[in-house]
Design an enzyme around this catalytic site. Sequence first.
Site, PDB file in Angstrom:
ATOM      1  N   ASN A  16       0.871  -1.182   0.000  1.00 38.64           N
ATOM      2  CA  ASN A  16       0.000   0.000   0.000  1.00 38.64           C
ATOM      3  C   ASN A  16       0.904   1.228   0.000  1.00 38.64           C
ATOM      4  O   ASN A  16       1.528   1.546   1.003  1.00 38.64           O
ATOM      5  CB  ASN A  16      -0.885  -0.042   1.256  1.00 38.64           C
ATOM      6  CG  ASN A  16      -1.658   1.243   1.469  1.00 38.64           C
ATOM      7  OD1 ASN A  16      -1.783   2.069   0.563  1.00 38.64           O
ATOM      8  ND2 ASN A  16      -2.191   1.423   2.677  1.00 38.64           N
ATOM      9  N   LYS A  18       0.095   4.313  -0.227  1.00 38.10           N
ATOM     10  CA  LYS A  18      -0.472   5.520   0.400  1.00 38.10           C
ATOM     11  C   LYS A  18      -0.211   6.735  -0.498  1.00 38.10           C
ATOM     12  O   LYS A  18      -0.256   6.596  -1.717  1.00 38.10           O
ATOM     13  CB  LYS A  18       0.098   5.709   1.811  1.00 38.10           C
ATOM     14  CG  LYS A  18      -0.038   4.428   2.646  1.00 38.10           C
ATOM     15  CD  LYS A  18       0.252   4.621   4.106  1.00 38.10           C
ATOM     16  CE  LYS A  18       0.069   3.277   4.822  1.00 38.10           C
ATOM     17  NZ  LYS A  18       0.175   3.381   6.258  1.00 38.10           N
ATOM     18  N   HIS A 102      -9.302   1.361   4.989  1.00 39.39           N
ATOM     19  CA  HIS A 102      -8.016   1.441   5.681  1.00 39.39           C
ATOM     20  C   HIS A 102      -8.181   2.359   6.893  1.00 39.39           C
ATOM     21  O   HIS A 102      -8.953   3.318   6.846  1.00 39.39           O
ATOM     22  CB  HIS A 102      -6.949   2.000   4.732  1.00 39.39           C
ATOM     23  CG  HIS A 102      -5.582   1.946   5.318  1.00 39.39           C
ATOM     24  ND1 HIS A 102      -5.123   2.914   6.185  1.00 39.39           N
ATOM     25  CD2 HIS A 102      -4.592   1.031   5.200  1.00 39.39           C
ATOM     26  CE1 HIS A 102      -3.896   2.579   6.562  1.00 39.39           C
ATOM     27  NE2 HIS A 102      -3.552   1.453   5.986  1.00 39.39           N
ATOM     28  N   GLU A 104      -6.539   4.696   7.988  1.00 37.06           N
ATOM     29  CA  GLU A 104      -6.327   6.134   7.716  1.00 37.06           C
ATOM     30  C   GLU A 104      -7.565   6.746   7.074  1.00 37.06           C
ATOM     31  O   GLU A 104      -7.851   7.934   7.271  1.00 37.06           O
ATOM     32  CB  GLU A 104      -5.071   6.314   6.838  1.00 37.06           C
ATOM     33  CG  GLU A 104      -3.805   6.088   7.656  1.00 37.06           C
ATOM     34  CD  GLU A 104      -2.632   5.518   6.891  1.00 37.06           C
ATOM     35  OE1 GLU A 104      -2.622   5.593   5.643  1.00 37.06           O
ATOM     36  OE2 GLU A 104      -1.710   4.988   7.550  1.00 37.06           O
ATOM     37  N   GLU A 174      -5.437  -4.972  10.696  1.00 36.91           N
ATOM     38  CA  GLU A 174      -4.414  -3.946  10.862  1.00 36.91           C
ATOM     39  C   GLU A 174      -4.624  -3.208  12.167  1.00 36.91           C
ATOM     40  O   GLU A 174      -5.370  -2.225  12.221  1.00 36.91           O
ATOM     41  CB  GLU A 174      -4.504  -2.941   9.710  1.00 36.91           C
ATOM     42  CG  GLU A 174      -4.214  -3.534   8.359  1.00 36.91           C
ATOM     43  CD  GLU A 174      -3.479  -2.529   7.482  1.00 36.91           C
ATOM     44  OE1 GLU A 174      -2.436  -2.882   6.956  1.00 36.91           O
ATOM     45  OE2 GLU A 174      -3.941  -1.388   7.363  1.00 36.91           O
ATOM     46  N   GLY A 180       2.734   2.103  10.850  1.00 38.06           N
ATOM     47  CA  GLY A 180       3.694   3.187  10.709  1.00 38.06           C
ATOM     48  C   GLY A 180       4.411   3.538  12.008  1.00 38.06           C
ATOM     49  O   GLY A 180       5.077   4.556  12.094  1.00 38.06           O
ATOM     50  N   SER A 220       3.563  -2.266  10.264  1.00 39.57           N
ATOM     51  CA  SER A 220       5.010  -2.368  10.431  1.00 39.57           C
ATOM     52  C   SER A 220       5.590  -3.709  10.000  1.00 39.57           C
ATOM     53  O   SER A 220       6.501  -4.231  10.641  1.00 39.57           O
ATOM     54  CB  SER A 220       5.409  -2.021  11.876  1.00 39.57           C
ATOM     55  OG  SER A 220       5.037  -0.678  12.172  1.00 39.57           O
TER      56      SER A 220
HETATM   57  P1  PGA Z   1       2.998   0.238   7.661  1.00 36.39           P
HETATM   58  O1  PGA Z   1       1.525   0.474   7.086  1.00 36.39           O
HETATM   59  O2  PGA Z   1       3.499  -1.037   7.040  1.00 36.39           O
HETATM   60  O3  PGA Z   1       3.782   1.437   7.183  1.00 36.39           O
HETATM   61  O4  PGA Z   1       2.883   0.154   9.129  1.00 36.39           O
HETATM   62  C1  PGA Z   1       0.642  -0.598   6.957  1.00 36.39           C
HETATM   63  C2  PGA Z   1      -0.665  -0.112   6.387  1.00 36.39           C
HETATM   64  O5  PGA Z   1      -1.092   0.993   6.740  1.00 36.39           O
HETATM   65  O6  PGA Z   1      -1.299  -0.812   5.580  1.00 36.39           O
END
Ligand code: PGA
Length: 256
Positions: A16, A18, A102, A104, A174, A180, A220
């Site tokens: 992803n 983003k 997601h 976010e 998630e 992140g 992560s």
């Molecule tokens: P990350 O993000 O691997 O940077 O923690 C995962 C995600 O938001 O799908």
Amino acid sequence: MANDVSPMRKPVIVGNWKLYKTQQEAREFFAAFKPLVTAAKHCEIVVAPPFTAIAVCVEVVRGSSIGIAAQDVYWANEGAFTGEVSPRMLIEAGCRAVIIAHSERRQFFGETDESANRKVKAALAVGLTPILCVGETLGEREAGSTKKILERQFRGSLAALTPAEFSRIIMAYEPVWAIGTGRTATPEVAAEAHKFLRDLAAGTFTAEYAACLRILYGGSVKPENIKGLMAQAEIDGALVGGASLDPEHFAAIVNY
Ligand code: PGA
């Protein structure tokens, strides 16, 4: 213990991106990434670039087994909805899948279980694979409400799906506290949540449908922790944010 990979649950590794990568950067990524994963037959590889890079990505992965996904979708196929992109447009652009809800989107853009549910149905209607995200925040985990939150998200986002529709979705667990932050869930903590989601699927649909549901872990994921995560029979793949931006890191995750 080796991953008990059921032939019906082929692992999926999704990147992803983003809000990262221009068209030019996307071309550079795939020029480096593709040669590193030509031998990878053990899993499906999917990359979700920003909308503006989708067409370029579809063009450069043509002839490979890499699939391209979108990061969001609207539920109407057309209409006066300024700023939105429809399921039909994603199909035309060459997407196979779409990430829905997601964290976010939930946190910054008002996504709810109800809007996620409309998006899941709209994606399925045109033949896109929804990658539905669920997961609790740190506060929710510390308050002991992880299962309650997962159940609410599961039921709300998948409301009124037929078993046949359900069989075409991919789910991503998630935990928001792991995204992140560099703080990965341990394989055991992730597997426990996956098991809970699979049990919910069994109760809502049937044990057979639940056994076929692919549940990805996200938060992560890195080259250093993917092996341990994939060793859990309950974990069927990964949704990778930050580490999917670097071709070598993402290839190392794919080739776990
Ligand atoms: P990350 O993000 O691997 O940077 O923690 C995962 C995600 O938001 O799908």
